[in-house]
Design an enzyme around this catalytic site. Structure first.
Site, PDB file in Angstrom:
ATOM      1  N   TRP A  98      -3.886 -52.159 143.686  1.00 25.43           N
ATOM      2  CA  TRP A  98      -3.177 -51.917 142.410  1.00 25.43           C
ATOM      3  C   TRP A  98      -3.440 -50.511 141.875  1.00 25.43           C
ATOM      4  O   TRP A  98      -2.866 -50.117 140.872  1.00 25.43           O
ATOM      5  CB  TRP A  98      -3.557 -52.969 141.378  1.00 25.43           C
ATOM      6  CG  TRP A  98      -3.093 -54.359 141.719  1.00 25.43           C
ATOM      7  CD1 TRP A  98      -2.343 -54.731 142.812  1.00 25.43           C
ATOM      8  CD2 TRP A  98      -3.329 -55.559 140.982  1.00 25.43           C
ATOM      9  NE1 TRP A  98      -2.104 -56.078 142.781  1.00 25.43           N
ATOM     10  CE2 TRP A  98      -2.702 -56.619 141.675  1.00 25.43           C
ATOM     11  CE3 TRP A  98      -4.016 -55.854 139.794  1.00 25.43           C
ATOM     12  CZ2 TRP A  98      -2.740 -57.941 141.218  1.00 25.43           C
ATOM     13  CZ3 TRP A  98      -4.062 -57.171 139.337  1.00 25.43           C
ATOM     14  CH2 TRP A  98      -3.426 -58.195 140.047  1.00 25.43           C
ATOM     15  N   LYS A  99      -4.352 -49.782 142.533  1.00 26.27           N
ATOM     16  CA  LYS A  99      -4.685 -48.404 142.107  1.00 26.27           C
ATOM     17  C   LYS A  99      -4.942 -48.382 140.588  1.00 26.27           C
ATOM     18  O   LYS A  99      -5.425 -49.365 140.043  1.00 26.27           O
ATOM     19  CB  LYS A  99      -3.568 -47.445 142.520  1.00 26.27           C
ATOM     20  CG  LYS A  99      -3.248 -47.562 144.013  1.00 26.27           C
ATOM     21  CD  LYS A  99      -2.415 -46.441 144.543  1.00 26.27           C
ATOM     22  CE  LYS A  99      -2.164 -46.666 146.036  1.00 26.27           C
ATOM     23  NZ  LYS A  99      -1.443 -45.568 146.651  1.00 26.27           N
TER      24      LYS A  99
ATOM     25  N   GLU B 293      -3.717 -45.395 157.211  1.00 27.12           N
ATOM     26  CA  GLU B 293      -2.758 -44.979 156.192  1.00 27.12           C
ATOM     27  C   GLU B 293      -2.460 -43.488 156.333  1.00 27.12           C
ATOM     28  O   GLU B 293      -3.207 -42.657 155.803  1.00 27.12           O
ATOM     29  CB  GLU B 293      -3.334 -45.240 154.797  1.00 27.12           C
ATOM     30  CG  GLU B 293      -3.639 -46.688 154.507  1.00 27.12           C
ATOM     31  CD  GLU B 293      -3.645 -46.970 153.008  1.00 27.12           C
ATOM     32  OE1 GLU B 293      -2.870 -47.834 152.589  1.00 27.12           O
ATOM     33  OE2 GLU B 293      -4.391 -46.312 152.271  1.00 27.12           O
TER      34      GLU B 293
ATOM     35  N   GLY C  35       0.365 -50.550 148.186  1.00 25.45           N
ATOM     36  CA  GLY C  35       0.257 -50.045 146.824  1.00 25.45           C
ATOM     37  C   GLY C  35       1.441 -50.517 145.991  1.00 25.45           C
ATOM     38  O   GLY C  35       1.445 -51.627 145.462  1.00 25.45           O
ATOM     39  N   GLY C  36       2.465 -49.677 145.924  1.00 27.49           N
ATOM     40  CA  GLY C  36       3.616 -49.915 145.044  1.00 27.49           C
ATOM     41  C   GLY C  36       4.189 -51.329 145.101  1.00 27.49           C
ATOM     42  O   GLY C  36       4.412 -51.952 144.054  1.00 27.49           O
TER      43      GLY C  36
END
Ligand code: PGA
Length: 251
Positions: A10-11, A166, A234-235
């Site tokens: 979720w950063k 990544e 992530g996003g």
């Protein structure tokens, strides 16, 4: 047989209230999904609240970073002992930590050892930037990161670690690596290096995720690759629908 693992990074997103909502949504959405490990990695501030939600469900919990010392005068840092009270996984050496906060291969290695010593499962990130990619340096660079990360780990410890490949140029950019190309890098520069260090049977146990703009419409291509065992997302992990689609696409 390696169980695939989808982890939502979720950063620096979601207040505690928002994290609670998202965690509730994910837990009920994936309730009946099996055959894939699902892990949520909220910010430190939301870990405790999300822990209460995932407890007793099929969803695991991870942190996004950690310091290697157990306690002491390290203002602003979080120790493995503190995390072990709350979660089971910890993302280490994410490229954003390396890029913006000066994390080094040596520091990442210390963090991995500290995490393992406190029964946390490290999700260790490696990956090249665009310049390295274009210069044809990917394999050497990623291989070097892997060797440094695993330095001094026993075979049993190594087998517990999850690696996330990544490519930096693919993170948050909407550009993804070609799945077959990503598989090739993982095969030679991650699993191949690990086989050299620990032998084939250990290397075959280690789960390797792909990360970098993984979305519902491209996840299948990555999951179809023999050396890719899931995704660090992530996003697309910030909304229940897209995250659920990734989980279902990986089961
Ligand atoms: P992204 O992030 O899915 O938004 O590209 C992946 C990550 O940084 O782990």
């Amino acid at each position: 047989m390696r169980t695939p693992i989808i982890a939502g990074n979720w950063k620096m997103h979601k207040t505690v209230a928002e994290a609670i909502d998202l965690a509730h949504g994910v837990c009920s959405a994936v309730e009946n999904v099996s055959g894939v490990d699902v892990v949520l990695c909220p910010t430190f501030t939301a870990l405790s609240a999300v822990k209460n939600i995932v407890e007793g469900t099929n969803v695991g919990l991870g942190a996004q970073n950690m310091y290697w010392e157990v306690q002491g005068a390290f203002t602003g840092e979080i120790s493995p002992v503190m995390l072990a009270e709350l979660c089971d996984y910890v993302i280490l050496g994410h490229s954003e930590r390396r890029q913006y906060f000066g994390e080094t291969d040596e520091g990442v290695n210390k963090k991995i050892k500290a995490a393992l010593a406190h029964s946390l499962i490290p999700i260790v990130c490696v990956g090249e930037d665009l310049t390295q990619n274009e210069a044809g340096e990917t394999e050497t660079f990623v291989g070097g990161q892997v060797k440094a990360a695993f330095d001094g780990l026993s075979p049993d410890e190594a087998a517990t670690v999850i690696v996330a490949y990544e490519p930096i140029w693919a993170i948050g950019t909407g550009k993804t690596a070609d799945p077959a190309m990503a598989n090739g890098i993982i095969k030679t520069s991650i699993r191949g290096i690990l086989a050299g260090l620990y032998g084939d049977s250990v290397a075959e146990k280690i789960r390797v995720q792909y990360g970098g703009s993984v979305k519902p419409d491209n996840v299948a291509g990555f999951m179809a690759q023999p050396d890719i065992d899931g995704a660090l997302v992530g996003g697309a992990s910030l909304k229940v629908d897209s995250f659920l689609a990734l989980v279902e696409g990986s089961a």
